[in-house]
Scaffold this active site. Structure first.
Site, mmCIF file in Angstrom:
data_model
loop_
_atom_site.group_PDB
_atom_site.id
_atom_site.type_symbol
_atom_site.label_atom_id
_atom_site.label_comp_id
_atom_site.label_asym_id
_atom_site.label_seq_id
_atom_site.Cartn_x
_atom_site.Cartn_y
_atom_site.Cartn_z
ATOM 1 N N ASP A 138 43.015 44.384 31.554
ATOM 2 C CA ASP A 138 44.177 43.535 31.306
ATOM 3 C C ASP A 138 45.077 44.067 30.187
ATOM 4 O O ASP A 138 44.654 44.865 29.353
ATOM 5 C CB ASP A 138 43.735 42.129 30.896
ATOM 6 C CG ASP A 138 43.151 41.344 32.052
ATOM 7 O OD1 ASP A 138 42.937 41.941 33.124
ATOM 8 O OD2 ASP A 138 42.901 40.140 31.885
ATOM 9 N N HIS A 158 39.918 45.378 28.580
ATOM 10 C CA HIS A 158 41.327 45.570 28.217
ATOM 11 C C HIS A 158 41.562 47.053 27.940
ATOM 12 O O HIS A 158 40.854 47.643 27.105
ATOM 13 C CB HIS A 158 41.683 44.743 26.972
ATOM 14 C CG HIS A 158 41.531 43.264 27.176
ATOM 15 N ND1 HIS A 158 40.310 42.636 27.110
ATOM 16 C CD2 HIS A 158 42.454 42.308 27.475
ATOM 17 C CE1 HIS A 158 40.480 41.336 27.349
ATOM 18 N NE2 HIS A 158 41.763 41.116 27.572
#
Length: 351
Positions: free
Chosen positions: A162, A304
């Site tokens: 993400d 991430h």
């Protein structure tokens, strides 16, 4: 006296002739006005223009009235046919099937006049596009069936990243994934996608999946319906434009969603079943450990690609999971095999 009568009669005939001439000119103007109104009605197709032309035509002599009335009747028939066929194509478009397309094509045969040619061509293009959609669906269904056969007895897992792309860390991650022949799913922010479109394109070109994480990571449940839609669609459209794909799912920031969020678009929402909590750390070891502890068949793992320690953890994560017999797949492949694919306005977590 006789001469005077002749003169008076001549003058009367002259003025009568002049009056008739004026009346003829006035009538010709009425005919021309009616003709112009008819042409406007054919051009605009507005009900008001059609009614206006009819009113002018009614005032004409029978010969002209008959000709123009026939032309207006033909226009009304044209528009009725066009409307009927347009509705048939629209109905077909709502639920694209082979039978629906065949029925719409039969209706299209009604449009044979030169006046209807442009409409027919537009509707045919729409049907052709729907045929392409149907062909792609068949191809996808065949691919899913093939994947299910190939992956049916394998342990599947999906890595997701993400908040990127990041110009420093994301390219490192892409090299790691390519070297290990591992696909991943990237949930990119719209503002970062706009800033680094080349990285987004590289992600897709390397065989990864790229989807929206909204435009700038706002908690969607705190926004108005209009704002929710804008956040989701703006990023989704930009990502698809850059990658040339048609990804139909997104990830809500913080995994936060409600009925309103899901109903704003026809996209599916994808969250996760394993959270590495990588944002909490500054080293890769706990990230690797969290994956090892919580990984399971059908899991969607949240990471991430904006953190260096997260990217540094990926080689060891891949090595460990491969040693445990896992096969890495994208989110869409995982959900296609395990859940039969994603449905619009639904949320998925993996297993």
């Amino acid at each position: 006296m006789g001469l005077l009568l002749i003169v008076v009669a001549g003058v009367g005939a002259y003025y009568y002739g002049q009056e008739v001439h004026k009346q003829n000119i006035a009538y010709e103007k009425k005919v021309a006005k009616a003709e112009k109104a008819k042409e406007l009605a054919y051009s605009s197709r507005k009900t008001s223009d059609i009614d206006g032309a009819k009113k002018l035509i009614v005032e004409l002599h029978d010969k002209d009235k008959t000709s123009l009335s026939k032309s207006m009747t033909q226009l009304i028939n044209y528009l009725a046919d066009i409307d009927k066929v347009s509705k048939a194509v629209a109905k077909e478009h709502e639920n694209i099937t082979e039978d629906g397309i065949k029925e719409a094509e039969k209706e299209l045969e009604l449009l044979n006049a030169s006046y209807e040619k442009t409409d027919k061509e537009k509707l045919m293009k729409r049907l052709d596009a729907d045929k392409q959609v149907l062909a792609e669906r068949k191809k996808e269904a065949e691919q899913v069936a093939k994947m299910k056969d190939e992956l049916a007895n394998q342990k599947l897992i999906a890595l997701t990243f993400d908040d990127g792309p990041n110009p420093t860390t994301t390219p490192q991650l892409l090299k790691t994934l390519s070297a290990a022949n591992v696909p991943a799913t990237f949930f990119a922010l719209g503002e970062e996608t706009k800033a680094y479109p080349n990285i987004i394109k590289e992600e897709a070109d390397r065989g990864n999946e790229v989807a929206s994480h909204t435009w700038d990571h706002k908690d969607l449940v705190t926004l108005s319906a209009e704002q929710q839609k804008e956040e989701i669609e703006s990023a989704n459209q930009l990502v698809n434009q850059i990658t040339g794909k048609n990804v139909t799912f997104f990830r809500p920031p913080y995994g936060s969603y409600n009925k309103s969020v899901l109903s704003q678009t026809n996209l599916s929402a994808v969250n996760w079943s394993v959270d590495t909590n990588d944002w909490r750390y500054r080293t890769s070891a706990p990230v690797v450990q969290n994956v090892s502890t919580y990984a399971h068949d059908g899991a969607i793992i949240l990471m991430h690609d904006i953190h260096q320690w997260s990217v540094d953890a990926v080689p060891q994560i891949i090595q460990n999971l491969k040693a445990q017999g896992y096969t890495f797949v994208t989110v869409s492949t995982l959900l296609a095999v395990r859940d039969g694919g994603m449905k619009p306005q639904q949320v998925y977590f993996g297993r």
